[in-house]
Write an enzyme that holds these catalytic residues in place. Structure first.
Site: not given
Length: 314
Positions: A241-245
């Site tokens: 997901a986007k939170r992974d960078g």
């Protein structure tokens, strides 16, 4: 690069335009393209925009697919332009006595006792046998969804990577009570209309496949060959997901990793040459040998965003 296609056979990639494609989506797209092109099939793109469309996302996704070297045949098809086809399919099923109105809320379904002999997780059949008077009373309270009146509780499919897979078939929703066609109906109708006889997609969708294959049979259309491919997970074992960078092409480009290098790393994770031309030539042998990965690719996005030395990325 491509094998001469047959007009009677096609594979596809069908993203939802809800945002940018991350490297897991791009890896699946590469596999769908390799499966199709290596077998002489057309490769088609379909935008599944019935429910989760974000302005501008489609254009970005198409640009990203082209940036990693993928090409496709014909015009892009959008589900929002195909409403009449879905209406026709539901009308045909209704005329055959294979649908019914359902007024259940999610909470009511969760709290309802399971029907006798129904598999765990199946719709309990609450609205299956309502009388016309009961339906009329419920219609005054809330709009109805349309469910399939299934004649089985289980169906089996054969998958290129997973072998025989049997799963639940219940009275699943064909059209939600807000009027939006359900994925299980739309994907069957669209694949049949486009001549899709090979479906390559993430293995998180394998559990819904028996429902789709069963519905295809009821509609009298061809059941495709299935290949459900492993996902890309982060180090915590969750989907990227986007939170992974930096996991999209835009994010990776911002830290100096170009699309061509991203594609090479994705191909390498599949045991294939990092050049797309060479990967296409090698793909049939890798698939036939059983060497194509069956397990998820666990990825540390920090590793992906590190630029390789020039001599390694050339």
């Amino acid at each position: 690069m491509t094998v001469a296609p047959s007009d009677l056979r096609a594979g596809r990639f069908a993203p939802s335009p809800s945002g940018g494609l991350h490297v897991g989506n791009l890896r699946t797209a590469l596999l769908a393209w390799l499966f199709a092109r290596s077998s002489g099939r057309r490769f088609l793109l379909r935008v599944e925009d019935l429910d989760r469309a974000r302005a501008g996302a489609e254009a970005v996704q198409l640009r990203d697919l082209a940036a990693i070297g993928l090409d496709w045949d014909g015009e892009v098809v959008r589900q929002t332009e195909r409403g009449a086809h879905y209406d026709d399919a539901i009308a045909r099923l209704t005329a055959a006595g294979l649908t019914y109105e359902c007024f259940c809320t999610r909470r009511e379904i969760q709290e309802a006792p399971s029907a006798p002999h129904a598999p765990q997780g199946a719709y309990p059949g609450t609205c299956r046998s309502l009388t016309e008077a009961q339906r009329a009373r419920r219609r005054a309270e809330r709009p109805a969804a349309i469910r399939l009146r299934a004649g089985v509780t289980e169906w089996a499919v054969t998958d290129v990577l997973h072998g025989r897979y049997a799963g639940i078939v219940d009275d699943f929703v064909l059209r939600r009570n807000d009027g939006v066609v359900a994925y299980n109906l739309a994907v069957v109708v669209d694949d049949a209309a486009q001549g899709i006889d090979q479906v390559v997609r993430g293995d998180d969708l394998l559990p819904s496949t028996p429902r789709q294959a069963y519905l295809a049979g009821l509609l009298g259309v061809r059941v495709p060959e299935y290949a459900h491919v492993p996902l890309v997970l982060n180090r915590a074992g969750r989907r990227l997901a986007k939170r992974d960078g930096a996991v999209t092409l835009a994010g990776l480009a911002a830290v100096g990793v170009p699309a061509r290098e991203v594609a090479g790393r994705l191909l390498a994770s599949l045991g294939l040459p990092e050049d797309l031309h060479a990967a296409l030539a090698a793909f049939p042998g890798v698939l036939a040998s059983g060497a194509l990965p069956r397990e998820p690719w666990v990825l540390d996005p920090a590793e992906l965003s590190r630029r390789r030395p020039r001599e390694m990325s050339s």
